[in-house]
Design a protein around this motif. Sequence first.
Motif, PDB file in Angstrom:
ATOM      1  N   VAL A 369       0.993  -1.629  -0.348  1.00  0.00           N
ATOM      2  CA  VAL A 369       0.165  -0.229   0.163  1.00  0.00           C
ATOM      3  C   VAL A 369       1.230   1.428  -0.177  1.00  0.00           C
ATOM      4  CG1 VAL A 369      -1.427   1.707   1.629  1.00  0.00           C
ATOM      5  CG2 VAL A 369      -1.802  -1.416   1.195  1.00  0.00           C
ATOM      6  N   PRO A 370       0.503   2.139  -1.164  1.00  0.00           N
ATOM      7  CA  PRO A 370       1.903   3.447  -0.420  1.00  0.00           C
ATOM      8  C   PRO A 370       1.216   4.263   0.581  1.00  0.00           C
ATOM      9  CG  PRO A 370       0.713   3.442  -2.777  1.00  0.00           C
ATOM     10  CD  PRO A 370      -0.178   2.471  -2.165  1.00  0.00           C
ATOM     11  N   PRO A 371       2.330   5.271   0.922  1.00  0.00           N
ATOM     12  CA  PRO A 371       2.266   5.636   1.976  1.00  0.00           C
ATOM     13  C   PRO A 371       1.092   6.209   2.284  1.00  0.00           C
ATOM     14  CG  PRO A 371       5.218   4.838   1.701  1.00  0.00           C
ATOM     15  CD  PRO A 371       3.725   4.553   0.083  1.00  0.00           C
ATOM     16  N   GLU A 372       1.390   7.353   1.304  1.00  0.00           N
ATOM     17  CA  GLU A 372       0.682   8.485   1.525  1.00  0.00           C
ATOM     18  C   GLU A 372      -0.857   8.146   1.066  1.00  0.00           C
ATOM     19  OE1 GLU A 372       1.135   6.930  -2.828  1.00  0.00           O
ATOM     20  OE2 GLU A 372       2.353   7.902  -1.123  1.00  0.00           O
ATOM     21  N   GLU A 373      -1.979   6.526   1.027  1.00  0.00           N
ATOM     22  CA  GLU A 373      -2.226   6.441   1.771  1.00  0.00           C
ATOM     23  C   GLU A 373      -2.964   5.673   3.104  1.00  0.00           C
ATOM     24  OE1 GLU A 373      -5.564   6.506  -0.493  1.00  0.00           O
ATOM     25  OE2 GLU A 373      -4.039   6.039  -2.719  1.00  0.00           O
ATOM     26  N   LEU A 374      -1.823   5.571   3.268  1.00  0.00           N
ATOM     27  CA  LEU A 374      -2.107   4.957   5.304  1.00  0.00           C
ATOM     28  C   LEU A 374      -1.350   5.863   6.263  1.00  0.00           C
ATOM     29  CD1 LEU A 374      -0.482   1.301   4.990  1.00  0.00           C
ATOM     30  CD2 LEU A 374      -2.671   2.140   5.516  1.00  0.00           C
ATOM     31  N   GLU A 375      -1.166   7.727   5.423  1.00  0.00           N
ATOM     32  CA  GLU A 375      -0.467   8.049   6.373  1.00  0.00           C
ATOM     33  C   GLU A 375      -2.005   8.706   7.177  1.00  0.00           C
ATOM     34  OE1 GLU A 375       3.428  12.131   6.066  1.00  0.00           O
ATOM     35  OE2 GLU A 375       2.773  11.047   4.423  1.00  0.00           O
ATOM     36  N   PRO A 376      -2.591   9.108   6.220  1.00  0.00           N
ATOM     37  CA  PRO A 376      -3.783   9.830   7.117  1.00  0.00           C
ATOM     38  C   PRO A 376      -4.712   8.846   7.812  1.00  0.00           C
ATOM     39  CG  PRO A 376      -4.158  10.084   4.455  1.00  0.00           C
ATOM     40  CD  PRO A 376      -2.686   8.804   4.816  1.00  0.00           C
ATOM     41  N   VAL A 377      -4.425   7.935   7.918  1.00  0.00           N
ATOM     42  CA  VAL A 377      -4.878   6.590   8.853  1.00  0.00           C
ATOM     43  C   VAL A 377      -4.323   6.823   9.940  1.00  0.00           C
ATOM     44  CG1 VAL A 377      -6.359   4.689   9.774  1.00  0.00           C
ATOM     45  CG2 VAL A 377      -6.348   5.508   6.995  1.00  0.00           C
ATOM     46  N   VAL A 378      -2.949   7.130  10.324  1.00  0.00           N
ATOM     47  CA  VAL A 378      -2.494   7.098  11.246  1.00  0.00           C
ATOM     48  C   VAL A 378      -2.462   8.816  11.663  1.00  0.00           C
ATOM     49  CG1 VAL A 378      -0.305   6.634  11.796  1.00  0.00           C
ATOM     50  CG2 VAL A 378      -0.606   5.286  10.166  1.00  0.00           C
ATOM     51  N   ARG A 379      -2.745   9.743  10.896  1.00  0.00           N
ATOM     52  CA  ARG A 379      -2.707  11.198  11.355  1.00  0.00           C
ATOM     53  C   ARG A 379      -3.876  11.327  12.664  1.00  0.00           C
ATOM     54  NH1 ARG A 379       1.214  14.873  11.902  1.00  0.00           N
ATOM     55  NH2 ARG A 379       2.739  14.233  10.404  1.00  0.00           N
ATOM     56  N   THR A 380      -4.819  10.395  11.577  1.00  0.00           N
ATOM     57  CA  THR A 380      -6.684  10.595  12.069  1.00  0.00           C
ATOM     58  C   THR A 380      -6.385   9.375  13.986  1.00  0.00           C
ATOM     59  OG1 THR A 380      -7.187  10.505  10.436  1.00  0.00           O
ATOM     60  CG2 THR A 380      -8.961  10.141  12.190  1.00  0.00           C
ATOM     61  N   LEU A 381      -5.059   8.245  13.671  1.00  0.00           N
ATOM     62  CA  LEU A 381      -5.550   7.766  14.863  1.00  0.00           C
ATOM     63  C   LEU A 381      -4.750   8.738  15.920  1.00  0.00           C
ATOM     64  CD1 LEU A 381      -4.317   4.283  13.893  1.00  0.00           C
ATOM     65  CD2 LEU A 381      -6.898   4.780  15.219  1.00  0.00           C
ATOM     66  N   ALA A 382      -4.014   9.340  15.432  1.00  0.00           N
ATOM     67  CA  ALA A 382      -2.858   9.870  16.264  1.00  0.00           C
ATOM     68  C   ALA A 382      -3.892  11.339  17.221  1.00  0.00           C
ATOM     69  CB  ALA A 382      -1.781  10.848  16.193  1.00  0.00           C
ATOM     70  N   ASN A 383      -4.337  11.931  16.044  1.00  0.00           N
ATOM     71  CA  ASN A 383      -5.714  13.383  16.360  1.00  0.00           C
ATOM     72  C   ASN A 383      -6.367  12.795  17.143  1.00  0.00           C
ATOM     73  OD1 ASN A 383      -3.592  15.102  15.040  1.00  0.00           O
ATOM     74  ND2 ASN A 383      -4.645  14.883  13.196  1.00  0.00           N
TER      75      ASN A 383
END
Length: 719
Positions: A369-383
């Motif tokens: 999976v490209p990192p730009e697809e999963l990075e928003p999910v990680v940001r959402t979990l952190a925020n």
Amino acid sequence: MSSANRNNNKLPSNLPQLQNLIKRDADSYVEEFERQHSVYNATRTIFEQNPTVNNDQLYDLVIFLAQVAHCYPKQLAEFPQELMTILQRHGTVLHADMRMSIVKSLVLLRNKNLLMPQDLLMLFFKLLRCQDKVLRIFLQEHIITDIKNINSKSKNMKVNKELQNFMFEMLKDNHAVAAKMSLDVMMDLYKKQVWNDAKTVNIITTACFSKITKVMVAAIKFFVGQDEENPESDSESDEDDPRPNVKAALMAVRVNKAKKKNQRKVEKAKSELKKRQKNKKTKAVFDFSALNLINDPQDLAEKLYRKLEKMNERFEVKLMTMNFISRLIGVHQLYLPNFYPLVMRFLFPHQREVTKVMVYAAQAAHPQVPPEELEPVVRTLANNFVTERHSNEVMAMGLNAIRALCARNPHCMSDDLLQDLTEYKSHKDKGVMMASRSLISLFRERNPELLARKDRAAPTELSREEGSTVQFGVNDAKDYLPGAEILSFNIKGAGKKKRAVDTDSDSSSDEEGWVNVSHDEDDDDDDDEDEDEEEEDNDSGHEEGEGGEDKEENKIISKKEALQKVMEMTAEERKSVAMDIVTSRFLTDEDFARVEATQAAKKVEKYKKNNKRKPEEKEKENENDDIVRLKSIEMVYKKRKHDKETRVGSVMAGREGREKFGSKKAKLNPQSSSTNKQKLKTKAFAMIKHKVRGKQKQSFTTKQRNLRDSLLKREKNSY
């Protein structure tokens, strides 16, 4: 002769007796059989004119003819087809008893191989539409048993193909019960390893798009596997939960008089609680063989996603569909970019079943999976989770979810976000602290360059051997088995098993040029000899000639010495030795265990002195499995509660060898009495509660007035 005549006269009305006599000697009772057969034909003709009425005479005749059908195959050649015609024409309007008797007669004829299985089973599938639950259960059991017996010796591909095509049409039936039971039959046959081919699995996938909710849910549950939580089992366990009994027993011991009976109740309740907790620890087994047999998983995942967007079912059904899509993405490494924004809509602490949504987000991540697809999910979990405005448990679960997602694709994490998350390693709550430290330990292995310099671990033997971090999209394939260099040493205690394997391989493949593993002549000695004696025997007779070098290589050493020699090798030497080992011999389970232990030793070589536990004592949590456990996200480290005896024991142990607590200023006169303030601490609360209550009830104006009076009095007394 008179008694024989009487028996013959009774035969027309006594069908069980006639049935018994025919099975013994069929040729002697042909006339009686012909008479009953003609009665059956006349009764059947009358019955077909009004099939809703139960006919007892036809009921008895059908059972009689089915029992003796193998004795007169020519006369009863059309009998099975006549029964099937009755069920096809009037199956839904027949009386329940009459319909059941005909079905049982057909089953009896099928067991005697007087019927072809295809026609009978197709008829039984159609009868599943009848409003008769007992009949449906009987038909389902017979269908499964019959198909299992057909394929017991060998797969009957012709029959299986016809039945599978027919069941594919049955799944599209508008009758909910018939479609559901047809699906249950296929799933049971797959679980019994009767129909475990790809065609069966792909037929079941079509049921995931059924308009009937029960059929759709059953098909999705088949692929998802056993759920982590079953509402019915949870409700039953809550009713039988022994914890209230433990609390009640403890309260009875406190309030009632001290009796052995009450103490025994407490012990019994505790033992029952331990048994119940032990039974709950059984792990669910997930079978991914069905997922691997799907022909076009990408197309299936896209169709399921489009259905999920427009779904108006209950939230539990949506979660189940989301789970199925995430499993497909993770197992087959699919690319479905629209799925991740859909999951992000449910990632909020107040969301119901949010921990399951976290699991599905982690399952849908994989290295492709490209990192730009999963990075928003990680940001959402952190925020949404890892913030100070939420509770400590929410923060710990958010960090655990980020760790589970990054374990599958570490490229989705940025250095700034990671360094912010690692600051929680010194948090006051232990759950948050351990979750943050687990994230640090994960990136120490995967990508230490993202961590702050102080959080990076010292380079280990394993990190030196693997080299730099693998970038996204790069396939780091090895042509050797890392850690196999340990197998080049003869370790004490591993000779017997290896010798048994080597002797078999040597005897069977000497001509093929396999490399033999040589052993010392003294390997056949008893195990009771001392190590010094073994070394002397091994050294004797090999000091001269060309065999000296081979003796040094095949010398039996301990595990510790072998690991030390492996650590002394360079990366190139390890690679060459491991490649020689892998290409020259078969590896056993014991060899793989030694390789795994060697890799673990390489990983923690620099931290052995500071580790409180040995590496083999730590639990191994493989985050790259096909399934993400719900427990890995809900895991919050807390100090376990101890009973009073354990706490008092730990307190008393800490007081040993220490000065007694209290004021260091001793009394001037040891015989003097205590002050009023000290006496007040020893008084019962009932003696002073009126004073405390009075102070608590004072209003602000009263306190203000008392303060004013005290200040005036103090000023007056100062003059």
